[in-house]
Design an enzyme around this catalytic site. Structure first.
Site: not given
Ligand code: PLP
Length: 538
Positions: A114, A191, A194, A217, A357
């Site tokens: 991401h 990370d 998900q 999430k 993203c």
């Molecule tokens: N990393 C992953 C794999 C994600 O799916 C997301 C959000 O879609 C993020 C990071 C960023 O999360 P946040 O927008 O809650 O900071």
């Protein structure tokens, strides 16, 4: 069975909405909504400050939230730092760990990250002269572990990998990667934005050094997230933000830091968010994370099977359901993802369309985005059926209309006779775009991207003594953005440059002549924005 009862816990789903954009954010159950409301009605006071009873009550609740989250992922109390979300957690790590990097040090990420797990590292790498390396993905949409072993070397200081891809659904072998990282003395960051919402995750078992995720999430409110860090490492690390709760002692000359985890929580925290996160974790624990995982897997398997028999559908993610989460990205032949998501919206099915993203991943795959359906605890087999049926309907439409979005979908609401004519015109411009070509002897050229849906437009303008002699565009995008580019270029050919500079949004809407929904405004205006940038460069 489980889903029927669970759906009733979510007030927003009572009107029949099929919510399949859970990877972006999940809906909130009554328990969480109530916890936030009750916090403000009964517990609201700042924490770690007041001596009075209410402040103590609030502090106890806030600390309990840390304790419950620690228990949820197998961590210790001092190892749980509340952040705004995954993005802030990753920025904190990039900043704090980045302080110790030297020129030539390497940071290993993967091609399926991401943006939140790429951009902070790019910035730190630039500042420190460090080098980014990316573990490639295989044809089966898995990480190439042989390449991972080659890329993680003595030069590697940080390895930061997504646990479950928010595009592909792939679940990565983070434990194995952590072993590779530790063998060379690098730290391992996961990370888990998900994965923590969908699977039982235990930080000690996964052997990572840091792990980040977002409350929103997993049924909690927005604006609250978690950074787990191994105690020994957090003790050594420099804070990211300074002031407020992270201080032990301050003189005019210097300061010392509070104990863990508060050393990393500067300022007044998101207290109501923490109350909501606490309620969300308790809610998921009542269901049981094994059940959450099994439910997601069942839906994902069911939907994948049904989609696999539609030849026009391409699923972007592993065909194998082992080590795969309930996230299904797909494209259908001949229809832009943005148009497809709007078609699904007309059926009250909420999915995401675009790059999710993860632009570098899509550019590696050579795709202009996808739609993404992601399931959560409240989704049912019927929801999956509704999705598949709507996708089939879109496939039929795409065939019938030679890939053009259904006339009924291009604009919302009932139309007047005049608007009907405009609609035909918009569809014609999408089907047969005017001026869609490169100009070689252009005076100005500019490329713009709409990061939401991934539409791209490049505008070319040839200036002849203050007049637009030639104007054209290239790029790809949804029906609205392409038709808008075609109409705009047709309209401005032969006009004064100064006149074109003044051409405004209302005039673009007038050219289109049909009602444009709020979500499509950016698509409609992308060509104008690009043109204005091109003209500024003259
Ligand atoms: N990393 C992953 C794999 C994600 O799916 C997301 C959000 O879609 C993020 C990071 C960023 O999360 P946040 O927008 O809650 O900071």
């Amino acid at each position: 069975m489980m889903t029927k009862d669970i759906k009733g816990d979510f007030p927003i789903l009572k009107n029949g909405l099929i919510f399949l954009d859970n990877s972006a954010t999940t809906q909130k159950p009554t328990k969480v909504i109530k916890a936030v409301k009750e916090y403000y009605e009964q517990d609201n006071a700042n924490v770690h400050r007041g001596i009075y009873k209410l402040a103590q009550k609030s502090t106890v609740l806030y600390e309990k939230a840390h304790e419950v989250v620690a228990n949820f992922i197998g961590a210790e109390f001092e190892e749980i730092i509340f952040t705004k979300g995954t993005t802030e957690g990753l920025n904190l790590l990039a900043y704090s760990l980045g302080k110790n990097l030297n020129a030539g040090d390497e940071i290993v990420l993967s091609e399926m990250e991401h943006h939140s797990n790429i951009v902070p590292w790019q910035q730190i790498a630039k500042e420190k002269g460090a080098v980014l390396k990316f573990i490639p993905i295989t044809k089966e949409y898995r990480l190439d572990m042989e390449k991972a072993a080659e890329l993680i070397t003595e030069k590697t200081k940080i390895v930061s990998i997504v646990h479950m891809s928010n595009v592909l659904g792939t679940i990565n072998p983070v434990k194995e990667i952590a072993e590779l990282a530790h063998e060379v003395g690098a730290v391992m960051i996961v990370d888990a934005a998900q994965s923590v919402p969908h699977l039982p995750v235990n930080v000690k078992e996964s052997n990572c050094d840091f792990l980040v995720f977002s409350g929103h999430k997993m049924c909690a409110p927005t604006g609250i997230g978690v950074l787990y860090g191994r105690k020994e490492l957090l003790k050594e690390m420099q804070p990211f933000l300074y002031g407020g709760d992270m201080i032990k002692e301050v003189t005019f000359e210097q300061s010392t830091w509070n104990e863990l985890p508060w050393k990393f929580e500067a300022g007044t925290p998101n207290l109501a968010g923490a109350a909501g996160l606490l309620a969300a974790v308790e809610y998921l624990q009542e269901i049981g994370m094994n059940n959450v995982e099994a439910h997601g897997k069942k839906l994902m398997k069911y939907a994948l099977e049904k989609l696999s028999v539609i030849p026009e559908v391409t699923v972007i993610g592993p065909a194998e359901v082992e080590n795969r989460g309930p996230i299904i990205s797909l494209n259908i032949e001949g229809m832009h993802p943005h148009d497809l998501s709007e078609m699904l919206d007309r059926e009250n099915i909420a999915v995401r369309g675009g790059f999710h993203c993860a632009m570098p991943l899509f550019s590696k795959l050579g795709l202009d985005g996808s739609i993404r359906a992601s399931f959560y605890i409240y989704n049912s087999k019927e929801d999956a059926d509704r999705l598949v049926n709507a996708v089939m309907k879109a496939v039929e439409q795409a065939k019938k209309e030679e890939g053009v979005i259904n006339r009924a979908e291009i604009t919302p609401g009932d139309l007047t006779e005049e608007q009907e004519l405009y609609k035909e015109n918009v569809i014609d411009h999408y089907k047969h775009p005017r001026n869609k070509k490169e100009i070689e002897d252009y005076t100005a050229k500019y490329r713009e991207v709409n990061p939401i849906c991934g539409d791209t437009v490049t505008m070319y303008v040839k200036n002849n003594n203050g007049t637009i002699e030639e104007i054209s565009f290239t790029g790809s995008g949804c029906a609205i953005s392409q038709a808008s580019a075609s109409l705009l270029t047709e309209n401005l050919k032969g006009k004064d440059i100064e006149e074109a500079k003044k051409f405004n949004q209302q005039e673009v809407f007038a050219l289109l002549g049909i009602p444009i929904s709020h979500t499509r405004t950016k698509c409609a205006l992308l060509p104008l924005k690009t043109l204005h940038h091109a003209l500024e460069e003259m």
